[in-house]
Structure formats: structure tokens, C-alpha cells
Motif scaffolding. Structure first.
Motif, PDB file in Angstrom:
ATOM      1  N   ILE A  28      -5.858 -23.586   6.115  1.00  0.00           N
ATOM      2  CA  ILE A  28      -6.006 -22.386   6.929  1.00  0.00           C
ATOM      3  C   ILE A  28      -5.633 -21.163   6.098  1.00  0.00           C
ATOM      4  CG2 ILE A  28      -5.183 -21.160   8.993  1.00  0.00           C
ATOM      5  CD1 ILE A  28      -4.560 -23.898  10.195  1.00  0.00           C
ATOM      6  N   ARG A  29      -6.395 -20.090   6.259  1.00  0.00           N
ATOM      7  CA  ARG A  29      -6.065 -18.836   5.585  1.00  0.00           C
ATOM      8  C   ARG A  29      -5.602 -17.817   6.625  1.00  0.00           C
ATOM      9  NH1 ARG A  29     -10.781 -17.504   3.121  1.00  0.00           N
ATOM     10  NH2 ARG A  29     -10.174 -18.482   1.158  1.00  0.00           N
ATOM     11  N   ILE A  30      -4.484 -17.167   6.340  1.00  0.00           N
ATOM     12  CA  ILE A  30      -3.954 -16.113   7.201  1.00  0.00           C
ATOM     13  C   ILE A  30      -4.125 -14.778   6.480  1.00  0.00           C
ATOM     14  CG2 ILE A  30      -1.964 -15.237   8.458  1.00  0.00           C
ATOM     15  CD1 ILE A  30      -2.760 -17.942   9.427  1.00  0.00           C
ATOM     16  N   LEU A  31      -4.851 -13.861   7.085  1.00  0.00           N
ATOM     17  CA  LEU A  31      -4.953 -12.494   6.582  1.00  0.00           C
ATOM     18  C   LEU A  31      -3.953 -11.644   7.355  1.00  0.00           C
ATOM     19  CD1 LEU A  31      -8.849 -12.157   6.482  1.00  0.00           C
ATOM     20  CD2 LEU A  31      -7.312 -12.886   4.646  1.00  0.00           C
ATOM     21  N   LEU A  32      -3.132 -10.880   6.651  1.00  0.00           N
ATOM     22  CA  LEU A  32      -2.064 -10.172   7.360  1.00  0.00           C
ATOM     23  C   LEU A  32      -1.725  -8.846   6.729  1.00  0.00           C
ATOM     24  CD1 LEU A  32       0.879 -10.385   5.712  1.00  0.00           C
ATOM     25  CD2 LEU A  32       0.596 -12.770   6.313  1.00  0.00           C
ATOM     26  N   THR A  33      -1.123  -8.007   7.532  1.00  0.00           N
ATOM     27  CA  THR A  33      -0.441  -6.807   7.065  1.00  0.00           C
ATOM     28  C   THR A  33       0.938  -6.818   7.709  1.00  0.00           C
ATOM     29  OG1 THR A  33      -1.315  -5.468   8.886  1.00  0.00           O
ATOM     30  CG2 THR A  33      -2.552  -5.449   6.815  1.00  0.00           C
ATOM     31  N   ALA A  34       1.916  -6.276   7.032  1.00  0.00           N
ATOM     32  CA  ALA A  34       3.283  -6.294   7.555  1.00  0.00           C
ATOM     33  C   ALA A  34       4.053  -5.098   7.032  1.00  0.00           C
ATOM     34  CB  ALA A  34       3.987  -7.587   7.156  1.00  0.00           C
ATOM     35  N   GLY A  35       4.940  -4.587   7.848  1.00  0.00           N
ATOM     36  CA  GLY A  35       5.780  -3.465   7.455  1.00  0.00           C
ATOM     37  C   GLY A  35       6.823  -3.185   8.514  1.00  0.00           C
ATOM     38  N   LYS A  36       7.602  -2.139   8.301  1.00  0.00           N
ATOM     39  CA  LYS A  36       8.657  -1.788   9.246  1.00  0.00           C
ATOM     40  C   LYS A  36       8.077  -1.028  10.436  1.00  0.00           C
ATOM     41  CE  LYS A  36      12.333  -1.696   5.789  1.00  0.00           C
ATOM     42  NZ  LYS A  36      13.420  -0.898   5.162  1.00  0.00           N
ATOM     43  N   ALA A  37       8.760  -1.127  11.564  1.00  0.00           N
ATOM     44  CA  ALA A  37       8.275  -0.502  12.792  1.00  0.00           C
ATOM     45  C   ALA A  37       9.457  -0.144  13.677  1.00  0.00           C
ATOM     46  CB  ALA A  37       7.333  -1.447  13.522  1.00  0.00           C
ATOM     47  N   ASN A  60       0.832  -1.199   0.000  1.00  0.00           N
ATOM     48  CA  ASN A  60       0.000   0.000   0.000  1.00  0.00           C
ATOM     49  C   ASN A  60       0.872   1.257   0.000  1.00  0.00           C
ATOM     50  OD1 ASN A  60       0.922   0.425   2.633  1.00  0.00           O
ATOM     51  ND2 ASN A  60      -0.914  -0.445   3.574  1.00  0.00           N
ATOM     52  N   ALA A  61       0.232   2.417   0.121  1.00  0.00           N
ATOM     53  CA  ALA A  61       0.957   3.682   0.046  1.00  0.00           C
ATOM     54  C   ALA A  61       1.893   3.890   1.228  1.00  0.00           C
ATOM     55  CB  ALA A  61      -0.037   4.839  -0.033  1.00  0.00           C
ATOM     56  N   GLN A  62       1.652   3.187   2.326  1.00  0.00           N
ATOM     57  CA  GLN A  62       2.523   3.305   3.521  1.00  0.00           C
ATOM     58  C   GLN A  62       3.654   2.286   3.507  1.00  0.00           C
ATOM     59  OE1 GLN A  62      -1.044   3.211   3.878  1.00  0.00           O
ATOM     60  NE2 GLN A  62      -0.863   5.442   3.722  1.00  0.00           N
ATOM     61  N   ASP A  63       3.891   1.656   2.356  1.00  0.00           N
ATOM     62  CA  ASP A  63       4.929   0.632   2.202  1.00  0.00           C
ATOM     63  C   ASP A  63       4.691  -0.559   3.117  1.00  0.00           C
ATOM     64  OD1 ASP A  63       6.328   1.822   0.170  1.00  0.00           O
ATOM     65  OD2 ASP A  63       7.628   2.961   1.506  1.00  0.00           O
ATOM     66  N   GLU A  64       3.428  -0.823   3.431  1.00  0.00           N
ATOM     67  CA  GLU A  64       3.057  -2.039   4.146  1.00  0.00           C
ATOM     68  C   GLU A  64       2.508  -3.045   3.142  1.00  0.00           C
ATOM     69  OE1 GLU A  64       1.571  -0.386   8.477  1.00  0.00           O
ATOM     70  OE2 GLU A  64       0.118  -0.594   6.844  1.00  0.00           O
ATOM     71  N   TYR A  65       2.662  -4.306   3.485  1.00  0.00           N
ATOM     72  CA  TYR A  65       2.095  -5.342   2.641  1.00  0.00           C
ATOM     73  C   TYR A  65       0.868  -5.933   3.321  1.00  0.00           C
ATOM     74  CZ  TYR A  65       5.198  -5.767  -1.321  1.00  0.00           C
ATOM     75  OH  TYR A  65       5.855  -5.526  -2.504  1.00  0.00           O
ATOM     76  N   GLY A  66      -0.154  -6.180   2.535  1.00  0.00           N
ATOM     77  CA  GLY A  66      -1.356  -6.807   3.056  1.00  0.00           C
ATOM     78  C   GLY A  66      -1.859  -7.849   2.087  1.00  0.00           C
ATOM     79  N   GLY A  67      -2.515  -8.862   2.619  1.00  0.00           N
ATOM     80  CA  GLY A  67      -3.033  -9.906   1.753  1.00  0.00           C
ATOM     81  C   GLY A  67      -3.277 -11.176   2.521  1.00  0.00           C
ATOM     82  N   SER A  68      -3.038 -12.296   1.861  1.00  0.00           N
ATOM     83  CA  SER A  68      -3.357 -13.572   2.490  1.00  0.00           C
ATOM     84  C   SER A  68      -2.333 -14.634   2.151  1.00  0.00           C
ATOM     85  CB  SER A  68      -4.742 -14.055   2.049  1.00  0.00           C
ATOM     86  OG  SER A  68      -4.741 -14.374   0.663  1.00  0.00           O
ATOM     87  N   LEU A  69      -2.225 -15.600   3.052  1.00  0.00           N
ATOM     88  CA  LEU A  69      -1.490 -16.848   2.831  1.00  0.00           C
ATOM     89  C   LEU A  69      -2.477 -17.977   3.088  1.00  0.00           C
ATOM     90  CD1 LEU A  69       1.755 -16.133   4.889  1.00  0.00           C
ATOM     91  CD2 LEU A  69       1.418 -15.744   2.463  1.00  0.00           C
TER      92      LEU A  69
END
Length: 458
Positions: A381-390, A358-367
Motif C-alpha cells: 500500500i502507498r500512502i500519500l501525505l502532507t503533515a505539519g503543525k496546526a 515545503n516553504a510552509q514547513d509542512e512535509y509531503g511525500g509517500s510511505l
């Protein structure tokens, strides 16, 4: 209580799977996943059970109604990791851990003022949850990727670092589509080379930190022979290593490494075969074939396989990891499959990746994760996630105590109580996964006890 603990720890365990969700390109994803210490990465995840036969249709619906209220958060950086389970935005259970010289230590949100360490250096979270999370595969593949990058630098720099041990000749070996190797280096090193000041100085070079750590435990015997092929700019294109070596004097191997390693701006390719036969029938062989293609217009593709062939204690284990990932327009997608064969038993874990930046350089989606025994599907199993630097998590300096059996039982009881307390505001129709196993009236009595504790005056 076993079911309650399992629900509470489900997301905690799932984070240990190899999640490729941290960066702008596939190569950045791999680097961040395998090197979490260089950047602090934060994730937020929710799980959905798509198929779990032992639960049945009703229990699958129940657990999904519960999981909709639960979010798992974790961050890792600076050698410190945090894990938090939230219920409807409120912290239910939180932990922070770090690894020091004396082993791994944990602090818990429901047990302030103390850090805990297991006497045998074991995994306290696995001991508390009753679930043994196998992270060895992730550690193994991470180490392979880290060491391939490091050893490429190591081999490429050897002729300049050890000119007295290197002899150059001409060659004309073509590697389509990357070019032609024109220089051949023959290098012979003594079995004491790792103890020399010259090698110590070389291993202190930038980019060789992981190689230095790996070689610190290596034992060499006899002459160490290497053949390197490079292009006109001295970029490594192929390495061959033949010698007797091991990671202990009790387990020396006849090591043979043949590695075609091509690196260019438009991508890279590896074709690696490592054989390490030992005494008797023991062996640890590794075969890697992978290719990254970077196209400025079409994006990236990353395909390959890592095959491990191991025999130990008369048990033959073969593990094949295959992957096919693409990245374009800020989206990473593809398939990862690990297939393990031990004797006649075959198990597999497949992961379907779909992530967007996304625009905040975070990733979102599913595994979507599927495990099988043979051809029988055991879990989906489905994992919904967002990830980025912190920002890096901080460790509070508190007294450290040993977590023996009695202490572990007490911590587990506190964790279960904290989790149940966090569930009280959840509507009862969404708690059937837990309530169905409780005697009638138990839940209401627990709520009353909690309410009385909240209002009790000191």
C-alpha cells in the motif's frame, strides 16, 4: 456492509502506523512522533493499493478508483485527537476523542450532542469498524525512545542529586570517535529510595516527567547498584544497573542494564543490552544499537535496530526493528523494517519513506508499506501525505454515555449511512468496489431515499 465499512475505515486504520513525517530533521521527526502532546500535528492522507492478492486485479482497480475520492485527515494535540474521512472535499465521517481519568471518550460528526465511552475501556473505533488496529508496536517503540532520552538525564544527574550514595574514582576508557571517559561513579541506593522525599524532588526536575511516570509503578528489592562513566564535563558515556526489581511484586526480575550512551553535537550513539529473566523460562530482553551522525554539509544519517526477545506462557517471540534513514536539503528518506518471529511463523512489515519539506514547513511525500507472511507478499500500500503543525483541536462538553452492544450497532449504522450518503455524488464507475456486491437497483433506491429525506419538510 462489511466491504463498505472496510473501504470507509481503511485510511482510518492506516494512520496508526508509525509515520515519520513531522519535522525538520530525523531527530525532530522521532520526537514529534513519540511526543504528539507537546505540539499539535495535522496530517492529510490518501491511500493507493498496489497489491492485495485476495482482491484480484479487478477489485484492486475498483478500490483505487474509490480511494481517489477519499482523503483522511487527523490532528493530535493537547490530549485530543480528531479523525475525518472526506469524500471529494466533503466530510463523510468525523470523530474527536480524548482520554481522561474515566477512560477514552468519542464524539462523532453524525451523532451530535453525545460523547461515548466503552464500559471496559476498549477501543470504540476498532469495535465499530470490525478491524482491530494493532497500535501496540507504535506505543512500544515510542515508549522506548521517550524513556531512553529521560533515563539518560536521570542517570547523568544521580551523582549530584545523591552525593552521599556516590563514590568517584578515575578511569580512562576511550569511546571512538566521541572521546574518553575519565570519571567512574559507583552508586548504591536502598530499596526504599523511590519513596524518599529526595527522590521525589529529583524526579520533579525538568526532562524527567516520563521517568517519574514509569518509576511510579516500579517495585525494588535489596540494594540498587549503579556504575556510571562520564567525561571531564560530567556527560554520561556509560551506565550499568544491576538489581532486583519489577513492575509488580508478583513479577520481580534480576535486572541487568548495560548501556553505552554517547551524546555530542555531531550526533549520538547507543549500545544497550537489558536482560530481565523471571521465574521459570520467562524473560523480557532488549537489545538496541543505533547511531545518529550529523554532518553540517552532508546532512544526517540514522541507523540502528531494536530487538525484543520475550518468553511468556512458553511462547517465544522475537521482534527485530531495523531502520536506515537519511535527511538532507529538507528531504527525509529511507527504510524501516519490523520482522516478528513466533515459533516457526515469520511476519514482516516494511516501510519505504520519502518525504520533503515545503516553504510552509509542512512535509509531503509517500510511505510505501509492504506486509509479508514468510516470503509471501500479503499487501503493498502507498500512502500519500502532507503533515505539519496546526491549532489544537477543541473538545465540546456534552453528556457522556456508555456504548454497549446495542449503542455500538446504532453508531455503526449511522456511520455507514453517513459514508454512503457522502458517496452519492461520486460517479458510479468509481463505486464498483461497493456496487458490485449490491443487488441490482439497490443503489438507485438508496439515492432516491436520500433525496426524499433531503427535501422532506418538517
Amino acid at each position: 456492509m462489511r466491504r463498505i465499512r472496510r473501504a470507509g475505515c481503511l485510511l482510518l486504520v492506516l494512520v496508526l502506523l508509525p509515520l515519520a513525517a513531522m519535522a525538520g530533521t530525523i531527530d525532530d521527526v522521532i520526537r514529534l512522533v513519540t511526543r504528539p502532546g507537546k505540539d499539535t500535528v495535522a496530517m492529510e492522507m490518501q491511500a493507493e493499493v498496489l497489491h492485495m492478492p485476495e482482491m484480484g486485479e479487478a477489485r484492486t482497480e475498483w478500490i483505487n478508483r474509490l480511494l481517489k475520492h477519499i482523503v483522511f485527515r487527523m490532528s493530535a494535540g493537547g490530549g485530543i485527537e480528531t479523525e475525518t474521512i472526506e469524500v471529494d472535499g466533503r466530510t463523510a465521517i468525523g470523530s474527536i476523542s480524548r482520554t481522561g481519568k474515566a477512560g477514552k471518550e468519542w464524539q462523532f460528526s453524525f451523532d451530535s450532542g453525545t460523547a461515548w465511552r466503552m464500559a471496559d475501556g476498549g477501543d470504540l473505533l476498532s469495535a465499530l469498524s470490525g478491524i482491530s488496529a494493532d497500535i501496540s508496536a507504535l506505543d512500544y517503540y515510542s515508549e522506548i525512545l521517550i524513556l531512553m532520552d529521560g533515563f539518560y538525564r536521570f542517570f547523568e544527574g544521580l551523582p549530584a542529586a545523591f552525593p552521599e550514595a556516590s563514590a568517584q574514582s578515575k578511569t580512562n576508557t576511550k569511546y571512538k570517535p566521541y572521546g574518553t571517559a575519565v570519571k567512574k561513579w559507583s552508586i548504591v541506593l536502598g530499596d526504599d529510595v523511590l519513596q524518599t522525599e529526595k527522590m521525589a524532588e529529583y524526579l520533579d526536575s525538568e526532562g524527567l516527567e516520563d521517568v517519574k511516570k514509569y518509576l511510579s509503578g516500579a517495585v525494588l528489592a535489596g540494594r540498587q547498584r549503579l556504575t556510571l562513566l562520564t567525561d571531564e564535563n560530567d556527560h554520561l558515556m556509560k551506565a550499568n544497573y544491576t538489581a532486583k526489581a519489577g513492575l509488580s511484586e508478583d513479577d520481580m526480575r534480576n535486572v541487568n542494564l548495560d548501556w553505552r550512551c554517547l551524546r555530542r553535537e555531531e550526533g549520538y550513539r547507543d549500545v544497550l543490552t537489558l536482560t530481565t529473566p523471571g521465574t521459570g523460562s520467562r524473560r523480557d530482553n532488549l537489545t538496541i544499537t543505533q547511531e545518529m551522525v550529523i554532518d553540517p554539509e552532508k546532512g544526517e544519517t540514522y541507523k540502528g535496530s531494536i530487538e525484543t526477545d520475550r518468553v511468556a506462557d512458553r511462547i517465544h517471540t522475537r521482534i527485530v526493528l531495523t531502520y536506515d534513514l537519511t535527511a538532507a536539503d529538507g528531504t527525509v528518506s529511507g527504510e524501516i523494517l519490523e520482522k516478528t518471529t513466533v515459533g516457526g511463523d515469520v511476519t514482516s512489515t516494511g516501510i519505504t519513506v520519502s518525504l520533503t519539506r515545503n516553504a510552509q514547513d509542512e512535509y509531503g511525500g509517500s510511505l510505501e508499506i509492504v506486509t509479508k507472511l514468510g516470503k509471501i507478499e500479503k499487501e503493498r500500500i502507498r500512502i500519500l501525505l502532507t503533515a505539519g503543525k496546526a491549532e489544537a483541536p477543541k473538545w465540546e462538553e456534552v453528556p457522556v454515555k456508555r456504548a454497549g452492544d446495542a449503542e455500538q450497532e446504532l453508531i455503526a449504522e449511522k456511520a455507514a449511512k453517513a459514508f454512503l450518503k457522502a458517496l452519492i455524488p461520486v460517479p458510479e464507475e468509481d463505486l464498483q468496489y461497493i456496487l458490485a456486491d449490491l443487488p441490482e437497483g439497490t443503489w438507485r433506491r438508496m439515492i432516491k431515499i436520500d433525496e426524499s429525506e433531503e427535501t422532506e419538510q418538517p
